[in-house]
Scaffold this active site. Structure first.
Site, PDB file in Angstrom:
ATOM      1  N   SER A  28     -40.276  35.870 -24.120  1.00  0.00           N
ATOM      2  CA  SER A  28     -40.438  35.962 -25.581  1.00  0.00           C
ATOM      3  C   SER A  28     -39.658  37.128 -26.174  1.00  0.00           C
ATOM      4  O   SER A  28     -39.732  37.378 -27.376  1.00  0.00           O
ATOM      5  CB  SER A  28     -41.920  36.086 -25.947  1.00  0.00           C
ATOM      6  OG  SER A  28     -42.527  37.148 -25.234  1.00  0.00           O
ATOM      7  N   ASN A 118     -52.352  41.405 -23.095  1.00  0.00           N
ATOM      8  CA  ASN A 118     -53.130  40.579 -24.034  1.00  0.00           C
ATOM      9  C   ASN A 118     -53.625  41.407 -25.220  1.00  0.00           C
ATOM     10  O   ASN A 118     -53.597  40.965 -26.367  1.00  0.00           O
ATOM     11  CB  ASN A 118     -54.325  39.932 -23.328  1.00  0.00           C
ATOM     12  CG  ASN A 118     -53.883  39.048 -22.177  1.00  0.00           C
ATOM     13  OD1 ASN A 118     -52.687  38.806 -22.010  1.00  0.00           O
ATOM     14  ND2 ASN A 118     -54.828  38.588 -21.375  1.00  0.00           N
ATOM     15  N   HIS A 164     -50.568  16.473 -68.288  1.00  0.00           N
ATOM     16  CA  HIS A 164     -50.012  15.186 -67.814  1.00  0.00           C
ATOM     17  C   HIS A 164     -48.538  15.048 -68.193  1.00  0.00           C
ATOM     18  O   HIS A 164     -48.053  13.932 -68.392  1.00  0.00           O
ATOM     19  CB  HIS A 164     -50.781  13.985 -68.384  1.00  0.00           C
ATOM     20  CG  HIS A 164     -52.268  14.091 -68.271  1.00  0.00           C
ATOM     21  ND1 HIS A 164     -52.975  13.557 -67.210  1.00  0.00           N
ATOM     22  CD2 HIS A 164     -53.194  14.687 -69.065  1.00  0.00           C
ATOM     23  CE1 HIS A 164     -54.271  13.809 -67.370  1.00  0.00           C
ATOM     24  NE2 HIS A 164     -54.430  14.511 -68.491  1.00  0.00           N
ATOM     25  N   SER A 285     -21.138  21.798 -59.362  1.00  0.00           N
ATOM     26  CA  SER A 285     -20.949  20.604 -58.543  1.00  0.00           C
ATOM     27  C   SER A 285     -19.495  20.557 -58.092  1.00  0.00           C
ATOM     28  O   SER A 285     -18.595  20.918 -58.852  1.00  0.00           O
ATOM     29  CB  SER A 285     -21.278  19.359 -59.376  1.00  0.00           C
ATOM     30  OG  SER A 285     -20.623  18.235 -58.831  1.00  0.00           O
ATOM     31  N   LYS A 291     -21.330  20.477 -64.460  1.00  0.00           N
ATOM     32  CA  LYS A 291     -22.679  20.721 -63.944  1.00  0.00           C
ATOM     33  C   LYS A 291     -22.984  22.199 -63.741  1.00  0.00           C
ATOM     34  O   LYS A 291     -22.149  22.979 -63.324  1.00  0.00           O
ATOM     35  CB  LYS A 291     -22.876  20.012 -62.581  1.00  0.00           C
ATOM     36  CG  LYS A 291     -22.980  18.514 -62.657  1.00  0.00           C
ATOM     37  CD  LYS A 291     -24.221  17.980 -63.366  1.00  0.00           C
ATOM     38  CE  LYS A 291     -25.493  18.173 -62.601  1.00  0.00           C
ATOM     39  NZ  LYS A 291     -25.538  17.422 -61.353  1.00  0.00           N
ATOM     40  N   ASN A 293     -26.286  23.737 -61.901  1.00  0.00           N
ATOM     41  CA  ASN A 293     -27.518  23.276 -61.250  1.00  0.00           C
ATOM     42  C   ASN A 293     -28.487  24.427 -60.969  1.00  0.00           C
ATOM     43  O   ASN A 293     -28.064  25.525 -60.612  1.00  0.00           O
ATOM     44  CB  ASN A 293     -27.166  22.580 -59.927  1.00  0.00           C
ATOM     45  CG  ASN A 293     -26.348  21.315 -60.158  1.00  0.00           C
ATOM     46  OD1 ASN A 293     -26.545  20.627 -61.152  1.00  0.00           O
ATOM     47  ND2 ASN A 293     -25.426  21.036 -59.247  1.00  0.00           N
ATOM     48  N   GLU A 298     -34.559  25.190 -57.032  1.00  0.00           N
ATOM     49  CA  GLU A 298     -34.735  24.045 -56.129  1.00  0.00           C
ATOM     50  C   GLU A 298     -34.927  24.502 -54.688  1.00  0.00           C
ATOM     51  O   GLU A 298     -35.743  23.960 -53.938  1.00  0.00           O
ATOM     52  CB  GLU A 298     -33.514  23.118 -56.219  1.00  0.00           C
ATOM     53  CG  GLU A 298     -33.411  22.378 -57.527  1.00  0.00           C
ATOM     54  CD  GLU A 298     -32.081  21.664 -57.647  1.00  0.00           C
ATOM     55  OE1 GLU A 298     -32.030  20.466 -57.352  1.00  0.00           O
ATOM     56  OE2 GLU A 298     -31.075  22.326 -58.008  1.00  0.00           O
ATOM     57  N   GLN A 330     -48.676  32.949 -27.465  1.00  0.00           N
ATOM     58  CA  GLN A 330     -47.331  33.496 -27.655  1.00  0.00           C
ATOM     59  C   GLN A 330     -46.595  32.772 -28.794  1.00  0.00           C
ATOM     60  O   GLN A 330     -45.639  33.291 -29.366  1.00  0.00           O
ATOM     61  CB  GLN A 330     -46.547  33.386 -26.336  1.00  0.00           C
ATOM     62  CG  GLN A 330     -45.144  33.936 -26.403  1.00  0.00           C
ATOM     63  CD  GLN A 330     -44.510  34.055 -25.029  1.00  0.00           C
ATOM     64  OE1 GLN A 330     -44.954  34.831 -24.193  1.00  0.00           O
ATOM     65  NE2 GLN A 330     -43.477  33.271 -24.771  1.00  0.00           N
TER      66      GLN A 330
HETATM   67  N1  ARG Z   1     -45.531  37.604 -24.572  1.00  0.00           N
HETATM   68  C1  ARG Z   1     -46.930  37.447 -24.590  1.00  0.00           C
HETATM   69  C2  ARG Z   1     -47.412  36.934 -25.950  1.00  0.00           C
HETATM   70  O1  ARG Z   1     -46.692  36.994 -26.871  1.00  0.00           O
HETATM   71  C3  ARG Z   1     -47.616  38.724 -24.291  1.00  0.00           C
HETATM   72  C4  ARG Z   1     -48.901  38.581 -23.590  1.00  0.00           C
HETATM   73  C5  ARG Z   1     -48.680  37.981 -22.252  1.00  0.00           C
HETATM   74  N2  ARG Z   1     -49.866  37.964 -21.499  1.00  0.00           N
HETATM   75  C6  ARG Z   1     -49.964  37.313 -20.382  1.00  0.00           C
HETATM   76  N3  ARG Z   1     -51.081  37.369 -19.764  1.00  0.00           N
HETATM   77  N4  ARG Z   1     -48.982  36.606 -19.870  1.00  0.00           N
HETATM   78  O2  ARG Z   1     -48.524  36.476 -26.112  1.00  0.00           O
END
Ligand code: ARG
Length: 475
Positions: A28, A118, A164, A285, A291, A293, A298, A330
């Protein structure tokens, strides 16, 4: 170390390296590197907390803090280094540990004592959401100022109020602008709620069960600027409600921007021609030379889809997850980061487009002067003469029908015809029937009478100032 490459965070019990494709799939760092400043702040607080419980000597804390400073400075100034060094990092937590080990040798491994990624990721993410909400709040307050500015500049311009999408009653353009402002002010409250929901520190929750080294959780929370600690370790590693709250606030802002955008797209059309959009926020355009726009509006309207999508995405990820940390979590970050960036951009563009918009007073006045918009005033007139409203409504309906039959405007119907429909019509009727009088009559708090709108502007300014003085909104 045996087993996998020794720079992994978890190699010991494995015999073989992970499949290369899976390895890339599970990393990640590419996106959670955005958490780096928060990770380092949490690492600093953790290093300090390890000393009173006897894990770190004072010298070790010093060395660790100095190394963290060095890593932080390098990361800020040398993104090429983050790219190359991070190429082998599983995530932001791994990245910092690897960098610390490079600086300090084995001492670098000691910082992870008694803690889990965690709780780290939950803490980093909460800190980011608190900052992100404040940033968006600043963007919102600038947009609100632009709305207030336009409302003041056009304070007494009437327009045709619609329900409306049908012409209904005259209102002030300033009242219309303030209606949007009220919605955005509610968004500020939602952002504050999201920040309050993120404001609890998970550190000390461990992987799920808590911390066995007697760490001072309150001290860590204080050091990081949290006002409280999370109450349950299992909940702390699995709770992403703060992210949902933030995404809900973003989705609310985007929805409100999208509705504002829709009004301006319509108002810029040739049929309405209520507004002239600034060149700076319009496009042409490639085929039709004439045009101009309203692409800024949008795109704002269009981008709202992905913001709502981010909220639904996280709700879907969380649905059915067992309690405690699961790797699915994650998936909480990428869409939130993107939604935050998009809403920041959308606010910026909306503010510029709005501030540069010219309102076509003659067109707005002409629409407001359509006599049909005064039909309700006629019914109200009869009510003042003692006619029950339902009957008054019916009488005015008959007046309209008679004028249609004669092929004239109903306000031009001769007095004798009016009298024959209802004797309650008197000489003062036609003199009091005009747009200014209709507007002036709506003098309740929240109504469109000029005095009420003036009061609403200062009231809104006061509420906005009260909120933004807390976040220090600066352009
Ligand atoms: N990259 C993980 C996340 O974003 C971090 C926690 C990973 N924990 C684990 N037990 N693999 O959640």
């Amino acid at each position: 170390m045996t087993g996998r490459k020794d720079d992994r965070l978890w190699g010991g019990r494995f015999e073989r390296e992970p499949n290369a494709h899976f390895d890339a799939f599970q990393r990640s760092f590419l996106f959670d590197r955005r958490l780096l400043p928060y990770e380092i702040a949490v690492d600093r607080a953790w290093a300090k907390a390890l000393e009173p419980v006897g894990i770190f000597s004072p010298a070790e804390v010093k060395l660790t803090l100095a190394a963290l400073d060095k890593v932080s400075r390098r990361a800020e100034t040398d993104s090429a280094w983050v790219d190359s060094f991070g190429a082998n990092a599983e995530d932001v937590h791994h990245f910092v540990e690897k960098a610390l080990v490079e600086e300090l040798g084995p001492l670098g491994w000691k910082l992870h004592t008694g803690r889990s990624r965690n709780e780290l990721v939950a803490t980093d993410f909460r800190l980011l959401v608190i900052d992100a909400a404040a940033e968006i709040e600043r963007g919102l307050s600038l947009l609100l100022n632009a709305l207030l500015e336009q409302a003041k500049r056009n304070i007494n311009v009437p327009m045709a109020g619609m329900t409306h999408m049908q012409h209904a009653q005259p209102i002030l353009l300033s009242h219309f602008l303030l209606a949007h402002a009220e919605a955005f002010l509610r968004d500020v409250t939602r952002l504050e709620h999201a920040a309050a929901s993120a404001d609890a520190c998970p550190m000390g929750s461990g992987a799920l069960a808590g911390n066995s080294f007697g760490i001072d959780r309150h001290a860590i929370a204080r050091e990081l600027g949290f006002s409280r600690i999370t109450a349950n370790s299992l909940d702390a590693v699995s709770d992403r409600d703060f992210a949902l709250d933030y995404l809900f606030a973003l989705a609310g802002i985007a929805t409100h921007l999208s509705r504002l955008a829709e009004d301006f797209v319509i108002f810029a059309s040739q049929e309405f021609a209520y507004v002239v959009l600034p060149d700076e926020y319009s496009t042409g355009s490639s085929l039709m030379p004439q045009k101009k726009n309203p692409d800024s509006w949008e795109l704002i309207r269009g981008k709202t889809g992905r913001i709502t999508g981010a909220l639904l995405g996280l709700l879907t990820t969380l649905k059915g997850l067992p309690s405690s940390y699961q790797r699915d979590l994650q998936e909480d970050k990428e869409a939130l980061f993107a939604a935050h960036d998009q809403v920041g951009d959308m606010l910026h563009v909306a503010r510029g487009a709005l501030a540069g918009t010219g309102f076509q007073e003659d067109r707005l006045r002409a629409a407001a002067s359509n006599p049909l918009l005064l039909a309700t005033e006629a019914a109200d007139y009869l009510v003042h003469k003692g006619v029950p409203f339902r009957q008054a409504h019916d009488i005015v309906g008959k007046v309209l029908r008679e004028a249609e039959r004669q092929g004239i405007l109903w306000t031009e119907l001769p007095e004798k015809d009016l009298k024959s429909i209802s004797p309650a019509f008197e000489i003062d009727f036609s003199t009091g029937l005009n747009v200014a009088a209709a507007l002036k009559a709506k003098n309740v708090p929240g109504g469109t009478a000029p005095d009420a709108v003036k009061r609403a502007i200062s009231d809104l300014e006061e509420r906005l100032n009260k909120k933004t003085s807390k976040i220090g909104a600066t352009p």
